[in-house]
Design a protein around this motif. Structure first.
Motif, PDB file in Angstrom:
ATOM      1  N   TRP A  59       0.864  -1.180   0.000  1.00 55.58           N
ATOM      2  CA  TRP A  59       0.000   0.000   0.000  1.00 55.58           C
ATOM      3  C   TRP A  59       0.901   1.231   0.000  1.00 55.58           C
ATOM      4  N   THR A  72       6.738  -1.651   6.601  1.00 57.85           N
ATOM      5  CA  THR A  72       8.202  -1.746   6.524  1.00 57.85           C
ATOM      6  C   THR A  72       8.855  -0.465   7.049  1.00 57.85           C
ATOM      7  N   THR A  81      10.746 -10.387   9.074  1.00 58.00           N
ATOM      8  CA  THR A  81       9.907  -9.857   8.018  1.00 58.00           C
ATOM      9  C   THR A  81       9.928 -10.855   6.855  1.00 58.00           C
ATOM     10  N   THR A  82       9.184 -10.592   5.784  1.00 48.82           N
ATOM     11  CA  THR A  82       9.078 -11.572   4.705  1.00 48.82           C
ATOM     12  C   THR A  82       9.504 -10.965   3.374  1.00 48.82           C
ATOM     13  N   GLY A 102       6.125  -4.935   0.179  1.00 49.46           N
ATOM     14  CA  GLY A 102       5.250  -5.628  -0.777  1.00 49.46           C
ATOM     15  C   GLY A 102       4.867  -7.009  -0.278  1.00 49.46           C
ATOM     16  N   ASN A 103       3.639  -7.400  -0.575  1.00 52.25           N
ATOM     17  CA  ASN A 103       3.171  -8.729  -0.143  1.00 52.25           C
ATOM     18  C   ASN A 103       3.805  -9.836  -0.967  1.00 52.25           C
ATOM     19  N   LYS A 104       4.132 -10.912  -0.269  1.00 46.31           N
ATOM     20  CA  LYS A 104       4.407 -12.173  -0.928  1.00 46.31           C
ATOM     21  C   LYS A 104       3.166 -12.997  -0.557  1.00 46.31           C
ATOM     22  N   CYS A 108       1.621 -15.596  -0.142  1.00 49.92           N
ATOM     23  CA  CYS A 108       1.570 -17.034   0.091  1.00 49.92           C
ATOM     24  C   CYS A 108       2.126 -17.300   1.485  1.00 49.92           C
ATOM     25  N   TYR A 153      -8.861 -13.029  11.291  1.00 51.29           N
ATOM     26  CA  TYR A 153      -8.569 -12.224  10.098  1.00 51.29           C
ATOM     27  C   TYR A 153      -7.802 -10.949  10.474  1.00 51.29           C
ATOM     28  N   TYR A 155      -5.727  -2.460   5.289  1.00 50.17           N
ATOM     29  CA  TYR A 155      -6.339  -1.444   4.436  1.00 50.17           C
ATOM     30  C   TYR A 155      -7.849  -1.513   4.428  1.00 50.17           C
TER      31      TYR A 155
HETATM   32  C1  LIG Z   1      -1.600 -13.152   2.311  1.00 48.49           C
HETATM   33  C2  LIG Z   1      -1.989 -11.771   2.762  1.00 48.49           C
HETATM   34  C3  LIG Z   1      -3.354 -11.447   2.815  1.00 48.49           C
HETATM   35  C4  LIG Z   1      -3.751 -10.169   3.245  1.00 48.49           C
HETATM   36  N1  LIG Z   1      -5.086  -9.874   3.319  1.00 48.49           N
HETATM   37  C5  LIG Z   1      -5.472  -8.663   3.760  1.00 48.49           C
HETATM   38  C6  LIG Z   1      -6.849  -8.338   3.856  1.00 48.49           C
HETATM   39  O1  LIG Z   1      -7.706  -9.137   3.487  1.00 48.49           O
HETATM   40  N2  LIG Z   1      -7.195  -7.126   4.371  1.00 48.49           N
HETATM   41  C7  LIG Z   1      -6.257  -6.194   4.776  1.00 48.49           C
HETATM   42  O2  LIG Z   1      -6.631  -5.115   5.237  1.00 48.49           O
HETATM   43  N3  LIG Z   1      -4.940  -6.480   4.680  1.00 48.49           N
HETATM   44  C8  LIG Z   1      -4.532  -7.669   4.176  1.00 48.49           C
HETATM   45  N4  LIG Z   1      -3.197  -7.962   4.070  1.00 48.49           N
HETATM   46  C9  LIG Z   1      -2.212  -6.921   4.447  1.00 48.49           C
HETATM   47  C10 LIG Z   1      -2.027  -5.872   3.353  1.00 48.49           C
HETATM   48  O3  LIG Z   1      -2.129  -6.427   2.057  1.00 48.49           O
HETATM   49  C11 LIG Z   1      -0.656  -5.169   3.498  1.00 48.49           C
HETATM   50  O4  LIG Z   1       0.362  -6.125   3.638  1.00 48.49           O
HETATM   51  C12 LIG Z   1      -0.617  -4.293   4.714  1.00 48.49           C
HETATM   52  O5  LIG Z   1      -1.673  -3.378   4.677  1.00 48.49           O
HETATM   53  C13 LIG Z   1       0.706  -3.552   4.801  1.00 48.49           C
HETATM   54  O6  LIG Z   1       0.856  -2.692   3.704  1.00 48.49           O
HETATM   55  P1  LIG Z   1       2.152  -1.777   3.661  1.00 48.49           P
HETATM   56  O7  LIG Z   1       2.182  -1.014   2.371  1.00 48.49           O
HETATM   57  O8  LIG Z   1       2.208  -0.997   4.929  1.00 48.49           O
HETATM   58  O9  LIG Z   1       3.255  -2.905   3.702  1.00 48.49           O
HETATM   59  P2  LIG Z   1       4.766  -2.946   3.163  1.00 48.49           P
HETATM   60  O10 LIG Z   1       5.535  -1.821   3.756  1.00 48.49           O
HETATM   61  O11 LIG Z   1       4.766  -3.141   1.690  1.00 48.49           O
HETATM   62  O12 LIG Z   1       5.264  -4.286   3.864  1.00 48.49           O
HETATM   63  C14 LIG Z   1       4.647  -5.506   3.633  1.00 48.49           C
HETATM   64  C15 LIG Z   1       4.963  -6.366   4.810  1.00 48.49           C
HETATM   65  O13 LIG Z   1       4.204  -7.564   4.681  1.00 48.49           O
HETATM   66  C16 LIG Z   1       5.003  -8.634   5.110  1.00 48.49           C
HETATM   67  N5  LIG Z   1       4.611  -9.814   4.358  1.00 48.49           N
HETATM   68  C17 LIG Z   1       4.596  -9.936   3.014  1.00 48.49           C
HETATM   69  N6  LIG Z   1       4.178 -11.156   2.673  1.00 48.49           N
HETATM   70  C18 LIG Z   1       3.928 -11.820   3.823  1.00 48.49           C
HETATM   71  C19 LIG Z   1       3.495 -13.128   4.119  1.00 48.49           C
HETATM   72  N7  LIG Z   1       3.207 -14.004   3.160  1.00 48.49           N
HETATM   73  N8  LIG Z   1       3.364 -13.493   5.414  1.00 48.49           N
HETATM   74  C20 LIG Z   1       3.671 -12.619   6.401  1.00 48.49           C
HETATM   75  N9  LIG Z   1       4.088 -11.345   6.175  1.00 48.49           N
HETATM   76  C21 LIG Z   1       4.218 -10.960   4.905  1.00 48.49           C
HETATM   77  C22 LIG Z   1       6.424  -8.260   4.815  1.00 48.49           C
HETATM   78  O14 LIG Z   1       7.202  -8.774   5.861  1.00 48.49           O
HETATM   79  C23 LIG Z   1       6.418  -6.755   4.886  1.00 48.49           C
HETATM   80  O15 LIG Z   1       6.924  -6.354   6.118  1.00 48.49           O
HETATM   81  C24 LIG Z   1      -2.763  -9.214   3.617  1.00 48.49           C
HETATM   82  C25 LIG Z   1      -1.404  -9.545   3.548  1.00 48.49           C
HETATM   83  C26 LIG Z   1      -1.002 -10.821   3.121  1.00 48.49           C
HETATM   84  C27 LIG Z   1       0.476 -11.171   3.057  1.00 48.49           C
END
Ligand SMILES: Cc1cc2nc3c(=O)[nH]c(=O)nc-3n(C[C@H](O)[C@H](O)[C@H](O)COP(=O)(O)OP(=O)(O)OC[C@H]3O[C@@H](n4cnc5c(N)ncnc54)[C@H](O)[C@@H]3O)c2cc1C
Length: 432
Positions: A101, A106, A123-124, A150-152, A154, A274, A285
């Motif tokens: 997002w 991070t 972290t992942t 960024g999400n991984k 899985c 959840y 989000y």
């Molecule tokens: C499988 C999955 C499903 C999700 N579903 C929802 C949802 O339904 N509703 C919602 O509000 N948010 C959900 N999220 C969280 C959301 O998509 C964002 O990761 C979160 O809002 C953080 O965004 P950011 O830009 O701050 O993260 P960033 O600064 O981009 O950082 C992402 C962080 O996610 C962590 N990460 C990435 N992949 C994984 C993983 N597989 N397992 C554990 N940690 C991981 C990394 O360690 C990193 O620190 C989900 C995340 C994952 C991984």
């Protein structure tokens, strides 16, 4: 590195449609219990604690909440979102373009290291040569945390780093994790030998193994190999951004569920957390308007973490509109049908998608809607596939949260919502 170097599986999910098992045919996972999300804890020397700490053996949410907050959940909002002391819509004033997002998670991990509040962050990142394969990282510098943005999407065995934490003598640790990982950590917290544990939660639902993620993308996208980012958005659509910058959309209701229902691990379908409610703060989000992130500050430590990040943030407004309860009768009716039979014909799907987008719940009401739907779906899954697990795996607050729909539930499933009643005749006992 492009994902096109790794041809996605097109032949089917890794574990076969409708097979009740943990997640994939991965050799490493042989011998694990059937409900396993591969959180990584069992790869560590603390494996022997698993039967006391794993959420899929016994969900201990109320006990852990009592320890963290001195109380259990109060009121309808906490029944769904977990205990929290503040809630925000926020975003990074300077978003990280690599982030899922805006990069709050991070950025916070990096800030904790900069301020030497912690010595390391779990972290992942992405496995070398892949875009989306989860690889747990024990980050010791802000730069290492930022590199995992960024999400991984899985399953990530992040807790397999517990041994490295101990070997490196780390006493102050932050962990970025999902509900199952955080439950495991909290339940084992006293045995970790840490002086400080800061837990940054991300909401999580319907995670999959990496091979199944690749398969999923082949089923929902016209060009699965060029996807660089995807997210299940608040407008009831999956958004998939491609290498050339264009964004492909697919309505949730158009998902080919007859070809997808086998990909979700039994563990994720048996998860009742959840919003990752045992964290210090959760950053997602789905309770915020498009473009904003949704933050729930839960503990005193969570407040301190949020204040550390606040100088980098814009704070917005949390809003809500629509009425989630209106769609619930139809949802429960569809849930009671076998997968594949529940998909309406195309013109109806088109209308439903339009109604969802324009009249459907928004903001916090959207978050309540999706959490309630997943609670119902997962309760139904446990009752049909693992009925003997219900008492251990479904916490009391789930029934309380869904109580307003109890008559509808009985109408759809011909059995009471409450767990005190015996299961209806015909419920299969296949758990193990
Ligand atoms: C499988 C999955 C499903 C999700 N579903 C929802 C949802 O339904 N509703 C919602 O509000 N948010 C959900 N999220 C969280 C959301 O998509 C964002 O990761 C979160 O809002 C953080 O965004 P950011 O830009 O701050 O993260 P960033 O600064 O981009 O950082 C992402 C962080 O996610 C962590 N990460 C990435 N992949 C994984 C993983 N597989 N397992 C554990 N940690 C991981 C990394 O360690 C990193 O620190 C989900 C995340 C994952 C991984």
């Amino acid at each position: 590195m492009t994902s096109s170097e790794h041809a996605p599986l097109e032949e089917g999910p890794s574990k076969g449609l409708d097979q009740i098992s943990l997640l994939s045919s991965d050799e490493r996972l042989k011998g694990r219990p059937r409900l396993c999300s591969d959180c990584g804890f069992c790869d560590s020397s603390l494996k022997h604690l698993m039967s006391q700490t794993c959420t899929f053996v016994r969900n201990q949410t109320p006990v852990i909440e009592q320890r963290l907050h001195g109380r259990t959940r109060v009121g309808r909002e906490e029944l769904l979102f977990g205990i929290h002391r503040a809630m925000y819509a926020a975003r990074m004033a300077r978003p990280n373009p690599q982030a899922q997002w805006t990069g709050m998670v991070t950025a916070l991990g990096a800030r904790l290291l900069e301020h030497q509040r912690v010595e390391a962050v779990i972290t992942t990142g992405a496995a070398p040569g892949t875009r989306f394969k989860a690889q747990p990282i024990l980050a010791r510098t802000p730069r290492e945390v930022l590199a995992t943005a960024g999400n991984k999407p899985c399953l990530s065995p992040s807790l397999n780093l517990i041994d490295a934490v101990r070997e490196q003598g780390i006493k102050r640790l932050a962990v970025i994790g999902t509900g199952c990982q955080v439950h495991q950590l909290r339940a084992a917290e006293a045995q970790l030998g840490l002086e400080r544990l800061d837990v940054i939660g991300i909401p999580c639902s319907d995670n999959v193994s990496y091979p199944d993620l690749e398969y999923f993308l082949t089923q929902v996208s016209r060009s699965p190999q060029t996807i660089v980012h995807h997210e299940f958005m608040q407008d009831f659509r999956l958004w998939m951004r491609h290498e050339d910058g264009h964004v492909e959309h697919l309505n949730f209701i158009d998902f080919p569920m007859d070809r997808l229902h086998g990909i979700f691990p039994s563990s994720c379908l048996s998860c009742f957390d959840y919003p990752t409610s045992l964290s210090d703060l959760t950053i997602g989000y789905m309770g915020a308007e498009l473009g904003w992130q949704w933050v729930m500050v839960r503990t005193q430590a969570g407040e301190e973490l949020f204040e550390l990040l606040r100088p980098d943030l814009e704070i917005g407004e949390l809003t809500e509109s629509g009425d989630r309860t209106r769609g619930m009768p139809r949802y429960l009716e569809r849930l009671s049908l076998p997968p594949g039979q529940s998909r309406p014909p195309w013109p109806i799907r088109k209308l439903v998608a339009w109604l969802q987008r324009t009249r459907g719940p928004k903001g916090l009401e959207f978050a309540r809607a999706v959490i309630e739907m997943k609670l119902f779906r997962n309760l139904n899954y446990i009752r049909s596939k693992f009925p003997s697990f219900e008492e251990r795996v479904v916490p009391d607050h789930v029934y309380e949260a869904l109580q307003p729909y109890a008559p509808l539930y009985t109408q759809a499933f011909s059995r009471p919502l409450s767990r005190t009643q015996p299961p209806a005749a015909g419920a299969r006992a296949e758990g193990g």
